[in-house]
Design an enzyme around this catalytic site. Structure first.
Site, mmCIF file in Angstrom:
data_model
loop_
_atom_site.group_PDB
_atom_site.id
_atom_site.type_symbol
_atom_site.label_atom_id
_atom_site.label_comp_id
_atom_site.label_asym_id
_atom_site.label_seq_id
_atom_site.Cartn_x
_atom_site.Cartn_y
_atom_site.Cartn_z
ATOM 1 N N GLY A 74 -18.558 17.139 10.413
ATOM 2 C CA GLY A 74 -18.169 17.250 8.920
ATOM 3 C C GLY A 74 -18.969 15.836 8.389
ATOM 4 O O GLY A 74 -19.552 14.942 8.921
ATOM 5 N N GLU A 83 -17.905 13.552 6.224
ATOM 6 C CA GLU A 83 -17.226 12.224 6.577
ATOM 7 C C GLU A 83 -17.338 11.873 8.154
ATOM 8 O O GLU A 83 -17.842 10.575 8.318
ATOM 9 C CB GLU A 83 -15.868 12.075 6.089
ATOM 10 C CG GLU A 83 -15.659 12.418 4.672
ATOM 11 C CD GLU A 83 -15.667 10.951 4.059
ATOM 12 O OE1 GLU A 83 -14.983 9.961 4.480
ATOM 13 O OE2 GLU A 83 -16.747 11.145 2.953
ATOM 14 N N THR A 92 -7.620 11.025 7.656
ATOM 15 C CA THR A 92 -7.388 12.019 6.567
ATOM 16 C C THR A 92 -6.246 11.578 5.732
ATOM 17 O O THR A 92 -5.156 11.246 6.102
ATOM 18 C CB THR A 92 -6.985 13.388 7.379
ATOM 19 O OG1 THR A 92 -8.000 13.568 8.323
ATOM 20 C CG2 THR A 92 -6.875 14.424 6.162
ATOM 21 N N GLU A 93 -6.591 11.756 4.575
ATOM 22 C CA GLU A 93 -5.533 11.569 3.541
ATOM 23 C C GLU A 93 -5.095 12.795 2.980
ATOM 24 O O GLU A 93 -5.659 13.779 2.980
ATOM 25 C CB GLU A 93 -6.001 10.638 2.363
ATOM 26 C CG GLU A 93 -7.037 11.041 1.297
ATOM 27 C CD GLU A 93 -7.286 9.957 0.173
ATOM 28 O OE1 GLU A 93 -6.187 9.473 -0.425
ATOM 29 O OE2 GLU A 93 -8.343 9.954 -0.105
ATOM 30 N N TYR A 145 -9.789 -4.762 3.096
ATOM 31 C CA TYR A 145 -10.936 -5.304 2.815
ATOM 32 C C TYR A 145 -11.365 -6.643 2.146
ATOM 33 O O TYR A 145 -11.911 -7.376 2.354
ATOM 34 C CB TYR A 145 -12.037 -4.154 2.156
ATOM 35 C CG TYR A 145 -12.051 -2.709 2.743
ATOM 36 C CD1 TYR A 145 -11.296 -2.511 4.162
ATOM 37 C CD2 TYR A 145 -12.212 -1.743 2.101
ATOM 38 C CE1 TYR A 145 -11.309 -1.531 4.616
ATOM 39 C CE2 TYR A 145 -12.055 -0.240 2.382
ATOM 40 C CZ TYR A 145 -11.850 -0.191 3.604
ATOM 41 O OH TYR A 145 -11.598 1.102 4.272
ATOM 42 N N GLU A 182 3.390 -3.523 1.151
ATOM 43 C CA GLU A 182 3.555 -2.736 -0.247
ATOM 44 C C GLU A 182 5.066 -2.432 -0.567
ATOM 45 O O GLU A 182 5.915 -2.339 0.397
ATOM 46 C CB GLU A 182 2.854 -1.468 -0.084
ATOM 47 C CG GLU A 182 1.907 -1.125 -1.005
ATOM 48 C CD GLU A 182 1.028 0.329 -0.756
ATOM 49 O OE1 GLU A 182 -0.243 0.013 -0.732
ATOM 50 O OE2 GLU A 182 1.654 1.125 -0.508
ATOM 51 N N HIS A 216 -0.573 8.732 -3.999
ATOM 52 C CA HIS A 216 -0.137 9.503 -2.707
ATOM 53 C C HIS A 216 0.286 8.526 -1.723
ATOM 54 O O HIS A 216 1.084 8.769 -0.818
ATOM 55 C CB HIS A 216 -1.364 10.146 -2.147
ATOM 56 C CG HIS A 216 -2.733 9.130 -2.068
ATOM 57 N ND1 HIS A 216 -2.572 8.344 -1.058
ATOM 58 C CD2 HIS A 216 -3.703 9.058 -2.824
ATOM 59 C CE1 HIS A 216 -3.943 7.702 -1.173
ATOM 60 N NE2 HIS A 216 -4.500 7.728 -2.294
#
Lengths: 286, 380, 286, 380
Positions: C18, C20, C97-98, C160, C210, C248
Site C-alpha cells: 500500500g 502508506e 491504522t486509525e 514529536y 490526555e 477520534h
C-alpha cells in the site's frame, strides 16, 4: 482410595427442586455424599431435602464452599448450567442431562478452556461414584462396593452390568466414572485413566468403550507406554453396521475410524486384555 | 434431521448463498412445466442419502419431453431404502470449476471443522483417503466463527488463493448454518465457480441436530413430513424412541445405548441377526416397552424379540409386569425372551415364567435363548 | 539500551504494497530496521522494497522467523490483521491504522488473551522507535537521538514535539512509544512504564497523557510505589469542556473521572513532576 | 452518530424489543392526527441530547387540541443547542415499575458493560454517584455476548430476580445492537414493566460508532439527515474533518488530537478562548487546511485563527505554501498565526512572513501572539 470424588467433596445439585434432581439427591445423600446446597432460580432462600437452595451457583459456592456439582436440569438449560458452575469456581462438574445439542457442547468445551481447573464429566452420563463414600449422578450404589478396581465407561447400563458382576465376585471398585456417550463430552477415557494411574489404591482397571470416535485409541496409547494397572477393555457395538447412528449416544462409524476392531486392536497392542462379552470381564481381571 | 437437497438449498439461500434457479416437481407434468420455465435442467431425486447419481437418480433434460420422462423414471424409485417422493428441477450451470466446501463435527477435536478442497464434485471421503493433502482444514472457534485471516489461510492452503475473497464471504454465510440451525453437517459439493466468476451452490447437504429440534420447530414444520425414510424409524420417532432398523429377524429392546449395542453383539455372537436397535432409555415403564414392542412387531420379518433391561433403580417385578402387560395388549405371539436385573429380579423372573415369557439371567444366556427359539420358529 | 525493539528485531510490514505501508517501510529501512518481509494477499511470491512478499503472516513468519509486525492496512481490515499477526506467533504487533471501530478492538483485545506472548501497540498510534536502531511506525527518526530518556505518549504530534525538544537539548531517548489515543488499545502507560523500569539504560521518563480514561492514573499508582526513573508528566486537554469528544482520539471526560486534574494530581501524589506546557518538559527533566 | 429517540426505537423494535405505539409528527396537524389514532399521548422533542424533559421538551396530551398545542410549542425549540426538528407522539403506558438497562463502552475495562438498575427513569450518572450499589454490572465477553447465567446473576444482584427471565430475554436482544450496529451506547431508560407484566422500552438511546459508519450506510441514509446539531460540526463532518465547536473566539487548527488539545490549553493559558477543536490529521495538505479554515470562518464569532502543525514528515515550506494558498482562496482577513515545525521550517516561516502571516517558533509563543492580535481586533 478414589479419584475425583470422596466423602469430603462438597457437592451442590443444580436443579435440585426438579423431579430427577430431587430423587437422585436423596440417593446421593443416602450414600453419605456431602450435599451442601442446591440451586433453583427463583427458589433462593428456601430449603429442600435438608439443604439450602440458592438462585445461582455463585451464591451457593459463596455460602457453602461447594467444589463439585451435579447437573439435573433439562437439556435446553444444561449447557448454561455447566458454564455457570465453571464460572462460579466449581472444579468437578457432572452433567447427567441427556439430549444437549452438540453445538451447545462445542461452545461449552471452548468456554471451559478459560477455567483450566474445572473438570467436566458428561454430559449424558450416569456420573461417578466412589463406593461407600460419595456419588454424583445416578449410578445405583447398591451394585457397587469399595475396592481397588477403577472402572471407566461410555455406557450407563453396561457400567451397571459390569459393576454388578465385579461386586458379586467380591472385586470392589475404587471409583466408577461414567464419562457419557455423546460425541462432544468432558473428561475422556485417557483423562480418567491418567487419574487412576496416579491413585495408589487403584490396582485394576476396566474400560468399557463403544464404537465411534478415537477416545479409546487415545487411552490405549497412554496405557501402551506402560501401566501399573491390570486392565481389561470391552468395546460394544462390534456388530453395528457402518454409517448408522446408534441412538443419541452418537456411536457412529465412518470408514476405518472408530470401529470396534480398531479400538480392540489398539488395546491389544497396548497389552490390555480385551473381553468379548461383559460376562468375561471379571474372569479376565482376576 | 437430514434435509433434502432443495430444502438445504432454501436454507442456504436464506443465509445469502447463491443457488441455481430450481423448482420442485411432484409429478412428470410439473417437471415439464419446470423445463418450460428454466430451459435445460437437471432432474434430481430428492432423498436424504448420497450416491443418488450412481443410482440413476439424476438425469439431464433438454426438452419438455425429456423432463417429463426423467421425472417419471425417478419419482417413486428406491434409492438406498428411500422411496423418492419428488424431484428437484434445476437450471444447468455454466461450470468453470468445482470446489468442495463443508462443515462437519470433528468428534475427536470436539469442534466443528471446515473442509475445503479444490477437488469438488467428488466424494470427499474418497478424496480424504486417496489424497488427504488436497483437503485444507480449519477448526473455527465456536463463539467467534471463522475469522477472515483464517479463511484466507485455508484458501491458500487448498490452492484456492485466487478465490480467497469470494470463498471467505461464502464460507462465513455457510457457517451461519451452525449457530442458526444447529447444523451437524453443512456441505456444498460441488461449489460451482461459473465462467462469469460467480460462486453458486451446485448441491447442498444439511443435517440438523435432532437434539436441537426444539430450537427449529419451523424447519420440522416446513420440511419434516417429506423426510420419511424407513417406516419403522419414522414410527419410532413419533413414539419418542431411539430406533435404528437393521437387516435381521430378532427384535431388540434395551435400556441405554451401550447395553443395547452390547445386546446386538451378543445376539450376533449367538448366531442370530438383529432386526433393529431400540434404546428405551433409563427406567423401563410398561408404556415405553409397549411402544417399542409395537414398532418392532410392525416389521413382518421379525421372528422373536429380546428385551435386555438393566434395572439400576427400577424394580425387577415392575419391569416384568410391564412387559407382560405390553405383550398382552399387543396380542404378541412371537417368542419373547427377557433378561433383566435389579432389585427384586428373582420375583420378576417368576412373574415372567408364570406368563410364558422366557427369563434370562445374563445377556449372553438370553441371547442364546432367543436365537434358539426363533430358529425353531415358535409362534409362527 | 531499549525496550520492545532493537536492531535485531525481525519485522514484517502488513500492507507493505500500500501507499502508506510502502512509504514508511522505506523510512524504517533507512533507519536500519531489519524488515524481513511484507504481506499482501494475492501478492505472495513477489518482492517489494527488497523484501519478499507473502500472502499471509503465517507464511511470512514461517519463511523469515519474523517476530514483530507493523500494520498499515485500511481500517476495515486492521482488526483482522492484528489477530492474524498474533495467531501467527508475532510477539510485537504495532498497528498504525486509525479509525478502527471500537467494537472491533474490543473483540481483538479478547482474542489477544489467547496469545499472552503477543504485545499490541495501538491502534491509531505512531508506533515506536529505538533511536539509531530500529522503528516500527511513523515516528520521524530525524527528531530522535539515542539516549536514556524513555518517552511514552498517547498523542502522535505531541510526541514529536517533545522528542524534538529533547533531542535539541541533547537528551537522547532509549525508546519512544506512542501507545495511541483510542479508547480501546493495546499496551497502556502502565505496561510501558514497567518495561522502562526494567531497562537499565533508561534513566529518565516522560509521560504524555490526555484527558479520558484512567490509564494515566494507573501508571501513576505504579510509579507511586517507588521508581528509579526521573520522571515528568504532561496531560493535554486540561481546558477541554466536559462531555465533548475530542476527535477520534476518544478523549472524553464524564464526571470527575479522566479529567486532566485527576491525572495531574495522581502524578503529583506519585512524586512525578507535572509540566504545564510541553515546552517546560526539558527543563524539568534535567 | 447519536440517533433520535424514535430512530433508536425503530432499531430496537427490529431487534425484537417491544416499543409503545408511536408516530412522528413534523407539525401540529400531524400531532393531532397522532392523538386521534393513539389516544392520550406523550409529545416528545426529538433531539440527540439528554435532559429534554427538564427543558420542557416533553408534554402529555389528553386531547387533540393539547396534542396540537404541545407540538406547536416544542417543534423549533432550542434544547442544548439543538433545534427540535420534529416530535414523537407516543401512546401513554400503564406503568407498574421502571428499570434502567443499558450497554456502554467501559473504557478502563476495554469492554462493553451492561448496567442494570431497579432505579429506572432517573439519570443513571446521578444514581452511579449517589448509590453506586444500586447498579449491577456485567462485562460480557465480546464474542460470546452475555450468557444466560450471567444475566440471571446480574438480575439478582440488581434486586430484580423475579424479573430475571424476561430481563434476560430483553437484554440479549438489546445486546444485538452492539455486534449488529456497532453501538457504543444502547440504553433503555426507563424500561417499563406494565401492570400487565409486559416489558416495554419507554425511552431509548443509541449511539453508533462513527468509525464503523461504512458498515451501516443504511442507518445513515435513513436517519442521518435529521441528526443536524451544531451547523459547523455538520459542515466539518461533510468535509471529513474532526471538529468540535467550543464557546470562544479563536479558531484552532492542529494535526493530531493531542497536539490540537494541547493548543487549546496553550491559548486558554495565554488568556484566549478557543472557538473550536479541529484536528486535520497527519500531513497538512493545502486542501485540508483550506477546508478547516473555511469551516472555522463560517462562525461569525471567530476573531482570529491559530494553526499549529508539527511536521513529522511533512516539509515546512510546503505547509507554509498551503496555508498561504488556503487563506488567499478564502479571502481571509482575520489575524492568522501559524506555528509549524519540520524539515525546512525556517524556509516555511520565511514564506509566511512574506505573505503577512505571523509565524511562531513554539506553540506557546504562537498562542500568545494570536491572543494578542485578536484582543487588538486586527482585521475587523
Amino acid at each position: 482410595m478414589s479419584i475425583l470424588l470422596d466423602a469430603s467433596t462438597r457437592v451442590i445439585v443444580q436443579g435440585i427442586t426438579g423431579r430427577e434432581g430431587g430423587f437422585h439427591t436423596e440417593q446421593m445423600q443416602e450414600l453419605g455424599t456431602k450435599v451442601v446446597a442446591g440451586t433453583s432460580p427463583g427458589r433462593g432462600g428456601t430449603a429442600h431435602l435438608g439443604v439450602p437452595v440458592f438462585n445461582t451457583v455463585a451464591d451457593a459456592v459463596k455460602a457453602t464452599g461447594a467444589n463439585a456439582s451435579g447437573i439435573f436440569v433439562p437439556a435446553p438449560f444444561a449447557a448454561d448450567a455447566i458454564m455457570e458452575a465453571a464460572a462460579a469456581g466449581i472444579t468437578l462438574i457432572v452433567c447427567i442431562t441427556e439430549g444437549i445439542p452438540i453445538q451447545d457442547m462445542i461452545r461449552v468445551k471452548d468456554f471451559l478452556r478459560g477455567y483450566p481447573g474445572a473438570r467436566l464429566i458428561g454430559a449424558n452420563c450416569p456420573g461417578l461414584i466412589t463406593p461407600g463414600q460419595a456419588k454424583i449422578g445416578i449410578i445405583p450404589q447398591r451394585i457397587t462396593r469399595p475396592g481397588q478396581v477403577g472402572l471407566v465407561s461410555r455406557s450407563g447400563t453396561l457400567t451397571y452390568e459390569v459393576a454388578s458382576a465385579l461386586s458379586a465376585a467380591g472385586m470392589g471398585q475404587s471409583t466408577i466414572v461414567g464419562i457419557g456417550g455423546d460425541p462432544v463430552l468432558g473428561l475422556t477415557f485417557r483423562d480418567v485413566v491418567e487419574l487412576f494411574e496416579k491413585d495408589p489404591e487403584t490396582t485394576h482397571l476396566v474400560l468399557i468403550g463403544e464404537i465411534g470416535g478415537s477416545d479409546e485409541e487415545h487411552a490405549a496409547e497412554l496405557l501402551a507406554r506402560g501401566s501399573r494397572l491390570k486392565a481389561v477393555a470391552f468395546i460394544s457395538g462390534r456388530t453395528a453396521p457402518e454409517g448408522k447412528r446408534m441412538g443419541h449416544a452418537g456411536a457412529i462409524i465412518s470408514g476405518n475410524r472408530g470401529t470396534a476392531r480398531s479400538k480392540e486392536e489398539a488395546f491389544q497392542k497396548a497389552g490390555v486384555a480385551v473381553a468379548e462379552t461383559t460376562d468375561d470381564i471379571v474372569g479376565m481381571l482376576r | 434431521m437430514k434435509l433434502l437437497e432443495y430444502q438445504a438449498k432454501e436454507v442456504l439461500a436464506s443465509l445469502g448463498i447463491t443457488i441455481p434457479p430450481g423448482v420442485v416437481a411432484r409429478n412428470p407434468d410439473e417437471a415439464a412445466t419446470a423445463f418450460a420455465k428454466l430451459g435445460p435442467i437437471a432432474v434430481k431425486a430428492q432423498v436424504p442419502v448420497g450416491g443418488r447419481g450412481k443410482a440413476g437418480g439424476i438425469k439431464l433434460a433438454r426438452s419438455e419431453d425429456e423432463a417429463r420422462r426423467a421425472a417419471e423414471q425417478i419419482i417413486g424409485m428406491d434409492i438406498k431404502g428411500f422411496k423418492v417422493p419428488l424431484v428437484y428441477c434445476e437450471a444447468a450451470l455454466d461450470i468453470a470449476r468445482e470446489i468442495y466446501v463443508g462443515f462437519t463435527v470433528d468428534r475427536d477435536a470436539r469442534a466443528n471443522v471446515l473442509l475445503l478442497s479444490a477437488k469438488g464434485g467428488m466424494d470427499i471421503e474418497q478424496v480424504a483417503e486417496e489424497s488427504p493433502e488436497a483437503i485444507a482444514r480449519l477448526h473455527p472457534n465456536p463463539w467467534r466463527g471463522p475469522l477472515d485471516f483464517e479463511l484466507a489461510q485455508v484458501a491458500y492452503e487448498a490452492g484456492l488463493g485466487e478465490l480467497a475473497r469470494p470463498l471467505a464471504a461464502l464460507v462465513k454465510k455457510l457457517y451461519r448454518a451452525i449457530p442458526d440451525y444447529d447444523a451437524l453437517t453443512a456441505e456444498i459439493n460441488p461449489l460451482v465457480v461459473t465462467r462469469a466468476g460467480d460462486v453458486i451452490a451446485g448441491d447442498a447437504k444439511l443435517e440438523v441436530d435432532d437434539n436441537a429440534a426444539w430450537r427449529h420447530r419451523d424447519l420440522e414444520e416446513r420440511y419434516g413430513s417429506l423426510l420419511e425414510g424407513d417406516p419403522y424409524e419414522v414410527e419410532a420417532k413419533k413414539r419418542g424412541l431411539t430406533y435404528v432398523s437393521l437387516d435381521g429377524d430378532i427384535g431388540i429392546i434395551g435400556n441405554g445405548a451401550g447395553l443395547c449395542m452390547g445386546t446386538l453383539d451378543l445376539v450376533q455372537r449367538a448366531g442370530g441377526k438383529p432386526a433393529n436397535f431400540c434404546d428405551i432409555g433409563g427406567g423401563a415403564k410398561a408404556e415405553v416397552v409397549e411402544n417399542a414392542l409395537a414398532v418392532i412387531l410392525m416389521n413382518p420379518k421379525v421372528k422373536g424379540v429380546l428385551i435386555n433391561v438393566f434395572g439400576g433403580i427400577t424394580r425387577g417385578d415392575e419391569v416384568a409386569k410391564g412387559v407382560v402387560t405390553a405383550r398382552d395388549n399387543l396380542k404378541m405371539r412371537l417368542p419373547l425372551v427377557v433378561r433383566m436385573s435389579g432389585t427384586r429380579e428373582e420375583e420378576g423372573r417368576k412373574i415372567l415364567k408364570e406368563n410364558g415369557i422366557e427369563p434370562g439371567v445374563s445377556g449372553w444366556e438370553a441371547a442364546q435363548k432367543i436365537v434358539e427359539l426363533t430358529r425353531a420358529g415358535v409362534g409362527r
